[in-house]
Design a protein around this motif. Structure first.
Motif, PDB file in Angstrom:
ATOM      1  N   ILE A   1      38.200  35.670  33.723  1.00 56.68           N
ATOM      2  CA  ILE A   1      39.208  35.179  32.783  1.00 56.68           C
ATOM      3  C   ILE A   1      38.689  33.873  32.210  1.00 56.68           C
ATOM      4  O   ILE A   1      38.309  32.975  32.959  1.00 56.68           O
ATOM      5  CB  ILE A   1      40.565  34.974  33.491  1.00 56.68           C
TER       6      ILE A   1
ATOM      7  N   ALA B   1      47.266  41.063  28.750  1.00 56.81           N
ATOM      8  CA  ALA B   1      46.082  41.917  28.860  1.00 56.81           C
ATOM      9  C   ALA B   1      45.662  42.101  30.312  1.00 56.81           C
ATOM     10  O   ALA B   1      44.947  43.049  30.644  1.00 56.81           O
ATOM     11  CB  ALA B   1      44.929  41.319  28.058  1.00 56.81           C
ATOM     12  N   TYR B   2      46.134  41.195  31.186  1.00 55.39           N
ATOM     13  CA  TYR B   2      45.771  41.267  32.604  1.00 55.39           C
ATOM     14  C   TYR B   2      46.947  41.801  33.410  1.00 55.39           C
ATOM     15  O   TYR B   2      48.089  41.383  33.223  1.00 55.39           O
ATOM     16  CB  TYR B   2      45.355  39.894  33.117  1.00 55.39           C
TER      17      TYR B   2
ATOM     18  N   LYS C   1      43.330  43.357  36.959  1.00 51.02           N
ATOM     19  CA  LYS C   1      42.688  44.358  36.117  1.00 51.02           C
ATOM     20  C   LYS C   1      42.850  43.960  34.653  1.00 51.02           C
ATOM     21  O   LYS C   1      43.856  43.366  34.258  1.00 51.02           O
ATOM     22  CB  LYS C   1      43.288  45.746  36.354  1.00 51.02           C
ATOM     23  N   GLN C   2      41.848  44.303  33.866  1.00 48.63           N
ATOM     24  CA  GLN C   2      41.923  44.182  32.415  1.00 48.63           C
ATOM     25  C   GLN C   2      41.695  45.578  31.861  1.00 48.63           C
ATOM     26  O   GLN C   2      40.581  46.059  31.826  1.00 48.63           O
ATOM     27  CB  GLN C   2      40.883  43.198  31.891  1.00 48.63           C
TER      28      GLN C   2
ATOM     29  N   CYS D   1      39.678  37.064  38.729  1.00 50.91           N
ATOM     30  CA  CYS D   1      40.441  36.085  37.951  1.00 50.91           C
ATOM     31  C   CYS D   1      39.708  34.750  37.873  1.00 50.91           C
ATOM     32  O   CYS D   1      39.900  33.986  36.919  1.00 50.91           O
ATOM     33  CB  CYS D   1      41.834  35.894  38.542  1.00 50.91           C
TER      34      CYS D   1
END
Length: 283
Positions: free
Chosen positions: A79, A48-49, A67-68, A75
């Motif tokens: 996260i 997802a990242y 980025k997500q 991060c």
């Protein structure tokens, strides 16, 4: 002010100063120490990242952002620490068998990965690191808190991870890992925890649940980790690093206590309950 002015710059368009000041973090629930087996068919990487690189590689300007989806994220802050089933997320800063000393820039907005600098020059280890190396998000080793057992305060960084599995991770990758032990490294008088972990999809992951399992299925590996981090500064003319607890790698339960304690320190910093005297970026 609890938050440094430099930390109020936004990470993405549309985030204002009021939003940065009002953000509050709720501590993640403490995960049970027992780890349920992870199916070997699963993948440890959290796809997802994604990463965006800015600046030329091998320069002072190089940065790797996260980025997500379309959203740029930190991060360190965005996260989650816990990944479910007793697993943790970790961000790989330095893939195994490389020597560039990359690290999350905790004092820059969005906390990208950059190469460490000393006296204006990019830093490299004197030899390759033999394991994947990175950090646990939403943890912080508070330099204002002294460990009563070791009489050393935190090193002002997130908790480090030494991932001993067989696969080579990629820089900027986000992975699920199983923590199994921790070494208490003392670097220039600062406490710098080294969590020993194995990737959730490693062929031996189901067999390794505590520090004694590491000795059984990765014989001699913990001693190699200790010696590498003990000695890596010697070629530069510096003394060897030291380790607390008689050089012992502490067990899983102790490890989870360290992780929870450093997560709570992070929450205090992020929420403003602990003054941001180190001028870290909280966005």
């Amino acid at each position: 002010m609890a938050l440094a002015i430099r930390g109020l710059r936004t990470c993405a368009a549309g985030r204002g100063i009021r939003q940065a000041l009002s953000q509050r973090v709720v501590p993640a629930p403490v995960q049970p120490f027992r780890v349920r087996p992870v199916a070997t068919a699963s993948t440890a990487e959290v796809t997802a990242y994604t990463n965006v690189e800015k600046g030329d590689k091998d320069t002072l300007e190089y940065r790797m952002f996260f980025k997500q989806g379309a959203k740029e994220v930190s991060c360190w802050h965005e996260i989650p620490l816990h990944a479910g089933n007793g697993l943790l997320h970790y961000i790989c800063e330095i893939p195994k068998e490389t020597s560039a000393k990359m690290e999350v820039a905790t004092d820059e907005p969005c906390t990208p990965i950059k190469q460490d600098v000393k006296k204006g020059k990019l830093r490299f280890y004197p030899y390759n690191i033999n394991w994947n190396y990175g950090m646990l998000p939403q943890t912080w080793e508070d330099p204002g808190t002294t460990n009563p057992d070791l009489q050393a305060a935190g090193d002002n960084d997130p908790v480090d991870v030494v991932e001993i599995g067989s696969a080579t991770a990629k820089r900027g990758g986000v992975y699920k890992v199983k923590p199994v032990g921790v070494l208490a490294m003392i670097d220039d008088g600062e406490l710098d925890w080294k969590v020993i972990a194995v990737a959730a999809d490693d062929p031996k992951a189901d067999l390794v649940n505590d520090v004694e399992d590491v000795e059984k299925h990765f014989p001699g590996e913990i001693q190699k980790v200790l010696e590498w981090f003990r000695d890596y500064k010697i070629p530069d003319g510096k003394p060897a690093n030291k380790f607390g607890y008689d050089n012992k790698c502490m067990n899983k339960e102790f490890t989870m206590h360290v992780i929870q304690e450093t997560h709570e320190a992070y929450v205090k910093l992020k929420s403003g309950a602990r003054a941001n005297t180190e001028e870290l970026s909280l966005i």
